[in-house]
Scaffold this motif. Sequence first.
Motif, PDB file in Angstrom:
ATOM      1  N   UNK A  45       3.641  -3.569   7.963  1.00 30.02           N
ATOM      2  CA  UNK A  45       2.329  -2.987   8.275  1.00 30.02           C
ATOM      3  C   UNK A  45       2.370  -1.466   8.356  1.00 30.02           C
ATOM      4  N   UNK A  46       3.551  -0.932   8.574  1.00 26.77           N
ATOM      5  CA  UNK A  46       3.684   0.517   8.719  1.00 26.77           C
ATOM      6  C   UNK A  46       4.856   1.051   7.928  1.00 26.77           C
ATOM      7  N   UNK A  47       5.283   2.265   8.281  1.00 24.95           N
ATOM      8  CA  UNK A  47       6.297   2.974   7.505  1.00 24.95           C
ATOM      9  C   UNK A  47       7.666   3.001   8.175  1.00 24.95           C
ATOM     10  N   UNK A  48       7.850   2.225   9.232  1.00 24.06           N
ATOM     11  CA  UNK A  48       9.146   2.169   9.894  1.00 24.06           C
ATOM     12  C   UNK A  48       9.635   0.725   9.943  1.00 24.06           C
ATOM     13  N   UNK A  49      10.956   0.575  10.077  1.00 23.19           N
ATOM     14  CA  UNK A  49      11.571  -0.748   9.979  1.00 23.19           C
ATOM     15  C   UNK A  49      11.180  -1.673  11.121  1.00 23.19           C
ATOM     16  N   UNK A  50      10.668  -1.133  12.218  1.00 25.48           N
ATOM     17  CA  UNK A  50      10.348  -1.967  13.372  1.00 25.48           C
ATOM     18  C   UNK A  50       8.914  -2.478  13.373  1.00 25.48           C
ATOM     19  N   UNK A  51       8.151  -2.185  12.315  1.00 22.59           N
ATOM     20  CA  UNK A  51       6.773  -2.671  12.274  1.00 22.59           C
ATOM     21  C   UNK A  51       6.727  -4.103  11.738  1.00 22.59           C
ATOM     22  N   UNK A  52       5.763  -4.904  12.169  1.00 23.32           N
ATOM     23  CA  UNK A  52       5.712  -6.311  11.753  1.00 23.32           C
ATOM     24  C   UNK A  52       5.264  -6.459  10.304  1.00 23.32           C
ATOM     25  N   UNK A  53       5.477  -7.656   9.744  1.00 25.91           N
ATOM     26  CA  UNK A  53       5.063  -7.908   8.362  1.00 25.91           C
ATOM     27  C   UNK A  53       3.544  -7.844   8.215  1.00 25.91           C
ATOM     28  N   UNK A  85       0.846  -1.195   0.000  1.00 23.98           N
ATOM     29  CA  UNK A  85       0.000   0.000   0.000  1.00 23.98           C
ATOM     30  C   UNK A  85       0.882   1.246   0.000  1.00 23.98           C
ATOM     31  N   UNK A  86       0.699   2.057  -1.031  1.00 21.41           N
ATOM     32  CA  UNK A  86       1.539   3.218  -1.280  1.00 21.41           C
ATOM     33  C   UNK A  86       1.443   4.236  -0.150  1.00 21.41           C
ATOM     34  N   UNK A  87       2.612   4.610   0.391  1.00 20.45           N
ATOM     35  CA  UNK A  87       2.739   5.579   1.477  1.00 20.45           C
ATOM     36  C   UNK A  87       2.121   5.084   2.790  1.00 20.45           C
ATOM     37  N   UNK A  88       1.838   3.797   2.859  1.00 19.66           N
ATOM     38  CA  UNK A  88       1.256   3.214   4.076  1.00 19.66           C
ATOM     39  C   UNK A  88       2.121   2.060   4.576  1.00 19.66           C
ATOM     40  N   UNK A  89       2.643   1.240   3.638  1.00 21.39           N
ATOM     41  CA  UNK A  89       3.396   0.037   3.992  1.00 21.39           C
ATOM     42  C   UNK A  89       4.810   0.108   3.402  1.00 21.39           C
ATOM     43  N   UNK A  90       5.799   0.096   4.277  1.00 24.00           N
ATOM     44  CA  UNK A  90       7.196   0.176   3.848  1.00 24.00           C
ATOM     45  C   UNK A  90       7.724  -1.201   3.451  1.00 24.00           C
TER      46      UNK A  90
END
Length: 336
Positions: free
Chosen positions: A222-230, A171-176
């Motif tokens: 799930x989010x835009x930072x490296x520490x968010x889960x898959x 998801x663009x600009x939502x999921x990194x």
Amino acid sequence: MKQFVLSLLSIALVSTSLRAADHVVYEPAGEAKGKHIVLLSGDEEYRSEEALPMLGKLLSQRHGFKCTVLFSLGADGTIDPTAGGSLSHPEALDSADAIVMLLRFRHWDEATSRRFEAAVNRGVPIIGLRTSTHAFNGYPKGSPFESWNFGNKGGWGRKFLGETWVSHWGKHKVEATKGIVEEANASHPILRGVDEIFGNSDVYEAAPPEDALILVRGQILQGMTADTPPASYSKKTSGTKVEQDVNKPMMPVAWTRMVKNDSGTENKVFCTTMGAATDLAEEGTRRMVVNSVFWGLGLEVPAKADVTPVGDYQPTMYGFKGFKTGLKPDDFILAK
């Protein structure tokens, strides 16, 4: 006589300044590698006009390459990512030993396109970042370069990089994106010294051909930072309409190819669908791209390449709006 000589010198200096004003050259520092890297910026969204000068400074000052960065310019001489027909100082391509490109929907004039074509046909290595899979579009029907358009069986991107624009799989600009190294190819030189691969741009849908060597796959977060889960949800692929979990299997985000060009020579190709200016703020992602230049040129990849940016690097967030206006190539020189 002295005044006459000084006047001639002033004219020469002004002339040189004017010639250099539409591009920027970074001369190598330290031990020169004797190689000329030409970096082509020109996309409306991912801030190539910020990313490629950073890479040019890094490759020249940390690793001894001569680097020339070219831009899309508006009529007033300022950098304009939306000027799809512009590439400043294309003459630099005549002496390119490698090309690094972050382009989207370009449609250059015939002379510029011929210079790019000639460089490719010499067999120079190509490093294609992010939207370079759909680098060209807008060449009119009947143009010698019509086949480069991304809608023409995938165009130049599909032919050389191995993929074209398909879709935003994440998801663009939502999921990194977290890069997951392909275990079977973990010892590839491009991955040497690479630790965490991360980018806040989303995973593209991609299906490189069988001749591609997959190096990295993109885990959607799930989010835009490296520490968010898959992330974990299902969607249908564009080509087959088969529904699958977005991370099972994960889409390729970095691969290599050997491609025979129209002149019969071969190009070593590295493509990554990562590579937004913000992605390259991440050390591991940046090292992967720097390593690909060494690999493409047939040079020994350092055990852990120095990828420290030269000067401050705070890239602007990507988007079709919000690029910095009023910038000129001169703003990216190392010293005024």
